[in-house]
Design a protein around this motif. Structure first.
Motif, PDB file in Angstrom:
ATOM      1  N   UNK A 193      24.353  -0.585  14.645  1.00  0.00           N
ATOM      2  CA  UNK A 193      24.221   0.733  14.727  1.00  0.00           C
ATOM      3  C   UNK A 193      23.647   1.258  15.972  1.00  0.00           C
ATOM      4  N   UNK A 194      22.581   0.730  16.506  1.00  0.00           N
ATOM      5  CA  UNK A 194      22.046   1.156  17.574  1.00  0.00           C
ATOM      6  C   UNK A 194      22.342   0.470  19.142  1.00  0.00           C
ATOM      7  N   UNK A 195      22.937  -1.086  18.552  1.00  0.00           N
ATOM      8  CA  UNK A 195      23.519  -2.062  19.565  1.00  0.00           C
ATOM      9  C   UNK A 195      21.833  -2.636  20.203  1.00  0.00           C
ATOM     10  N   UNK A 196      20.842  -2.564  19.335  1.00  0.00           N
ATOM     11  CA  UNK A 196      19.645  -3.098  20.372  1.00  0.00           C
ATOM     12  C   UNK A 196      19.135  -4.190  19.175  1.00  0.00           C
TER      13      UNK A 196
ATOM     14  N   UNK B   5      17.511  -1.017  11.100  1.00  0.00           N
ATOM     15  CA  UNK B   5      17.346  -0.647  12.397  1.00  0.00           C
ATOM     16  C   UNK B   5      16.417   0.468  12.514  1.00  0.00           C
ATOM     17  N   UNK B   6      15.268   0.014  13.350  1.00  0.00           N
ATOM     18  CA  UNK B   6      14.128   1.009  13.664  1.00  0.00           C
ATOM     19  C   UNK B   6      14.366   2.188  14.195  1.00  0.00           C
ATOM     20  N   UNK B   7      15.666   2.288  15.057  1.00  0.00           N
ATOM     21  CA  UNK B   7      16.064   3.592  15.869  1.00  0.00           C
ATOM     22  C   UNK B   7      16.971   4.350  14.787  1.00  0.00           C
ATOM     23  N   UNK B   8      17.709   3.757  14.134  1.00  0.00           N
ATOM     24  CA  UNK B   8      18.921   4.445  13.432  1.00  0.00           C
ATOM     25  C   UNK B   8      18.496   4.655  11.797  1.00  0.00           C
TER      26      UNK B   8
END
Length: 264
Positions: free
Chosen positions: A66-69, A43-46
């Motif tokens: 985790x980020x729902x993306x 996950x690039x954001x989390x």
């Protein structure tokens, strides 16, 4: 006359890619029906790792629990499948819970849980039913062995006090001593169905966790009996467990005993 070819389960991912290239029309059907070893993304954001499969895929992107993306990012992500807000909250709780389970039982590895809404065909007003998948993966430090668990589930809520859980569980085991020598690969598939009591939405996670723990324990014991037990029997049949010196000592003792009996 139709002939069937049995592919090496170690190469299932490669063989699946080759078949879809030969007949692209079968791609969606094969990807949704054939279980392959799980792959890991980040996950690039989390920043946390997550598992990818056909159940969290849209085109060539995969949704992170985790980020729902979706990663890689989609241009029209608003059109991509997402769980409802209520189910998304349950999904978050499930991922946190199975992350603890993974740490306790696997002492490492990666876990991911994905849910999606499922309407009741007989009762369109019932939005409590849902489906999902629980994914677990653990690899050895030298990357020569891996265990993949895929638990596809369907939850049918019956009133406010109980629900029926239908699980199709697949375990994919891959062990290799060396790519050019000994390897052991295969999979087991089992189905489970149970009706259990519920008090609230979080009861679903407790029930699903209990079922996953039970089926994984049974499949682990079955794999140990089928694969390792049989391998041990074969090795025992083709190779004596005693050393050469021990065998020679036994022969010498037997010879001395025979001579002693002849002298009586």
């Amino acid at each position: 006359m139709v002939s069937f070819v049995r592919f090496n389960p170690k190469n299932i991912s490669t063989n699946l890619q080759k078949i879809t290239r030969l007949n692209p029309d079968l791609t969606e059907e094969l990807l949704s029906s054939v279980d392959v070893p799980l792959s890991i993304s980040r996950d690039e954001e989390d920043g946390r790792k997550f598992l990818i499969c056909d159940y969290n895929r849209d085109l060539d992107s995969y949704r992170s629990p985790w980020s729902n993306k979706y990663y890689p990012k989609l241009d029209d992500e608003d059109e991509s499948p997402f769980p409802s807000d209520k189910l998304r909250q349950l999904e978050i709780y499930a991922n946190d819970s199975f992350d603890v389970y993974r740490d306790l039982y696997y002492e490492g590895g990666v876990s991911s849980v994905y849910f999606w809404d499922q309407e009741d065909e007989e009762d369109s007003t019932n939005d409590s039913n849902f489906a999902g998948v629980v994914l677990l993966k653990k690899s050895t430090d030298n990357e020569q062995g891996s265990w993949d668990s895929i638990h596809v589930l369907e939850v049918l809520v019956q009133g406010s006090s109980k629900a029926t859980y239908k699980l199709t569980s697949t375990i994919i085991l891959d062990l290799s001593n060396d790519p050019k020598s000994t390897s052991l690969s295969g999979n087991l598939i089992r189905q489970t169905e149970k009706t259990l009591p519920i008090t609230d939405d979080q009861s679903h996670i407790v029930n699903i966790g209990t079922l996953v723990e039970e089926i994984e324990s049974k499949l682990r014991n079955l794999l140990q009996e089928v694969y390792f037990g049989k391998t041990r029997d074969i090795v025992g049949d083709i190779r004596s467990l005693q050393g050469i010196s021990s065998s020679e000592n036994d022969k010498l003792k037997h010879s001395e005993l025979v001579k002693g009996l002849q002298g009586i």
